[in-house]
Write a protein that holds these residues in place. Structure first.
Motif, PDB file in Angstrom:
ATOM      1  N   GLU A 100      39.832  33.232  39.651  1.00 54.92           N
ATOM      2  CA  GLU A 100      41.277  33.244  39.470  1.00 54.92           C
ATOM      3  C   GLU A 100      41.778  33.854  38.276  1.00 54.92           C
ATOM      4  O   GLU A 100      43.063  34.203  38.000  1.00 54.92           O
ATOM      5  CB  GLU A 100      41.823  31.761  39.438  1.00 54.92           C
ATOM      6  CG  GLU A 100      41.671  31.057  40.931  1.00 54.92           C
ATOM      7  CD  GLU A 100      42.315  29.656  40.851  1.00 54.92           C
ATOM      8  OE1 GLU A 100      42.840  29.257  40.234  1.00 54.92           O
ATOM      9  OE2 GLU A 100      41.881  29.124  41.952  1.00 54.92           O
ATOM     10  N   LEU A 101      40.786  34.089  37.268  1.00 50.79           N
ATOM     11  CA  LEU A 101      40.974  34.649  35.887  1.00 50.79           C
ATOM     12  C   LEU A 101      41.647  36.227  36.151  1.00 50.79           C
ATOM     13  O   LEU A 101      42.373  36.681  35.258  1.00 50.79           O
ATOM     14  CB  LEU A 101      40.131  34.825  35.128  1.00 50.79           C
ATOM     15  CG  LEU A 101      39.647  33.383  34.239  1.00 50.79           C
ATOM     16  CD1 LEU A 101      38.320  33.678  33.412  1.00 50.79           C
ATOM     17  CD2 LEU A 101      40.902  33.110  33.202  1.00 50.79           C
ATOM     18  N   GLN A 102      41.223  36.781  37.279  1.00 51.70           N
ATOM     19  CA  GLN A 102      41.615  38.006  37.975  1.00 51.70           C
ATOM     20  C   GLN A 102      42.995  38.228  38.294  1.00 51.70           C
ATOM     21  O   GLN A 102      43.534  39.209  38.649  1.00 51.70           O
ATOM     22  CB  GLN A 102      40.483  38.736  38.592  1.00 51.70           C
ATOM     23  CG  GLN A 102      39.124  38.547  37.979  1.00 51.70           C
ATOM     24  CD  GLN A 102      38.018  39.270  38.881  1.00 51.70           C
ATOM     25  OE1 GLN A 102      38.268  39.971  39.637  1.00 51.70           O
ATOM     26  NE2 GLN A 102      36.795  38.442  38.747  1.00 51.70           N
ATOM     27  N   ASN A 103      43.647  37.009  38.806  1.00 55.63           N
ATOM     28  CA  ASN A 103      45.043  36.791  39.427  1.00 55.63           C
ATOM     29  C   ASN A 103      45.966  36.707  38.400  1.00 55.63           C
ATOM     30  O   ASN A 103      45.859  35.901  37.650  1.00 55.63           O
ATOM     31  CB  ASN A 103      44.670  35.891  40.386  1.00 55.63           C
ATOM     32  CG  ASN A 103      46.065  35.849  41.394  1.00 55.63           C
ATOM     33  OD1 ASN A 103      47.024  35.503  41.094  1.00 55.63           O
ATOM     34  ND2 ASN A 103      45.683  35.965  42.610  1.00 55.63           N
ATOM     35  N   SER A 104      46.757  37.694  38.581  1.00 53.16           N
ATOM     36  CA  SER A 104      48.046  37.620  37.495  1.00 53.16           C
ATOM     37  C   SER A 104      48.846  36.205  37.554  1.00 53.16           C
ATOM     38  O   SER A 104      49.631  36.057  36.713  1.00 53.16           O
ATOM     39  CB  SER A 104      48.729  38.785  37.537  1.00 53.16           C
ATOM     40  OG  SER A 104      49.514  38.899  38.980  1.00 53.16           O
ATOM     41  N   TRP A 107      45.935  32.899  36.506  1.00 53.98           N
ATOM     42  CA  TRP A 107      45.004  33.173  35.447  1.00 53.98           C
ATOM     43  C   TRP A 107      45.146  32.010  34.193  1.00 53.98           C
ATOM     44  O   TRP A 107      44.357  31.262  33.838  1.00 53.98           O
ATOM     45  CB  TRP A 107      45.066  34.252  34.626  1.00 53.98           C
ATOM     46  CG  TRP A 107      46.242  34.675  33.885  1.00 53.98           C
ATOM     47  CD1 TRP A 107      47.285  35.309  34.597  1.00 53.98           C
ATOM     48  CD2 TRP A 107      46.642  34.370  32.768  1.00 53.98           C
ATOM     49  NE1 TRP A 107      48.368  35.598  33.624  1.00 53.98           N
ATOM     50  CE2 TRP A 107      47.917  34.911  32.489  1.00 53.98           C
ATOM     51  CE3 TRP A 107      46.087  33.812  31.515  1.00 53.98           C
ATOM     52  CZ2 TRP A 107      48.623  34.690  31.390  1.00 53.98           C
ATOM     53  CZ3 TRP A 107      46.810  33.664  30.401  1.00 53.98           C
ATOM     54  CH2 TRP A 107      48.077  34.123  30.303  1.00 53.98           C
ATOM     55  N   GLN A 110      43.750  28.633  34.628  1.00 54.14           N
ATOM     56  CA  GLN A 110      42.215  28.650  34.378  1.00 54.14           C
ATOM     57  C   GLN A 110      41.792  28.636  32.659  1.00 54.14           C
ATOM     58  O   GLN A 110      41.025  28.386  32.500  1.00 54.14           O
ATOM     59  CB  GLN A 110      41.663  29.913  34.815  1.00 54.14           C
ATOM     60  CG  GLN A 110      41.466  30.113  36.362  1.00 54.14           C
ATOM     61  CD  GLN A 110      41.253  28.662  37.144  1.00 54.14           C
ATOM     62  OE1 GLN A 110      40.151  27.938  36.791  1.00 54.14           O
ATOM     63  NE2 GLN A 110      42.178  28.160  38.009  1.00 54.14           N
TER      64      GLN A 110
END
Length: 198
Positions: A100-104, A107, A110
């Motif tokens: 989820e860190l890659q989701n704007s 993130w 997280q």
């Protein structure tokens, strides 16, 4: 026998150093298995942060810690057991999801979860630093001996946890590795009795 002249205080230092390093390594392995391996290095930063903060606190309030050392030294190992157990439990229930860190949109939650890891584990390493740092303050005349015991304890801790990795489940190891702290506070009981009778 006074506090400063008692060699009994060196065995607890050995155990605390041993457990601190063992706990750190076992947590690194836990993170590497439970999350992506890259996140195992968080434990190192948390440990270093805890030790650094404890050093600052002891430096700022050196006289206070020195005066209260007969109370603090037996108490800290008990607090270490509690903070180690509670901290590991909080780590296991943390819902951190590295994907989820890659989701704007996701993130930020997280990042909050990462902060929860730090809050959960920081007390253990802070208290470890307080204990070891206070031993250095109390035994200023025996710094070489204290430093040697600290290093030997840490070395034994690294070897111990590496050996236990072959026998103990990595999801249980951090909780088990803190058990030797149970005997540390008992080392102070004969000293307290003797000091009261002196």
């Amino acid at each position: 026998m006074g506090l400063r002249s008692s060699p009994r205080y060196f065995f607890p230092l050995f155990v605390v150093s041993l457990v601190s390093v063992s706990y750190e390594i076992s947590l690194t392995r836990y993170f590497a298995i439970a999350q992506w391996s890259e996140y195992g290095y968080w434990v190192i930063s948390i440990a270093m942060g805890g030790f650094a903060a404890s050093g600052v606190v002891i430096s700022l309030f050196k006289d206070f810690f020195s005066r209260k050392s007969p109370i603090i030294l037996p108490l800290v190992p008990i607090l270490l057991m509690i903070s180690g157990a509670v901290g590991f439990f909080l780590v296991t229930i943390n819902p951190f999801n590295p994907l989820e860190l890659q989701n704007s949109f996701l993130w930020f939650d997280q990042v909050i979860n990462i902060g929860k890891y730090y809050l959960a584990l920081f007390p253990f390493f802070f208290l470890s630093g307080v204990y070891i740092g206070l031993i250095f303050v109390v035994f200023q005349e025996d710094i070489p001996k204290v430093y040697a015991i600290d290093l030997v304890g840490a070395s034994f801790g690294a070897v111990l946890v590496l050996g236990l990795m072959f026998w103990v489940n990595p999801f249980q190891l951090p909780a088990i590795i803190i058990l030797p702290l149970a005997v540390v506070s008992l080392c102070f009981i004969p000293l307290e009795i003797k000091n009261r009778n002196a």
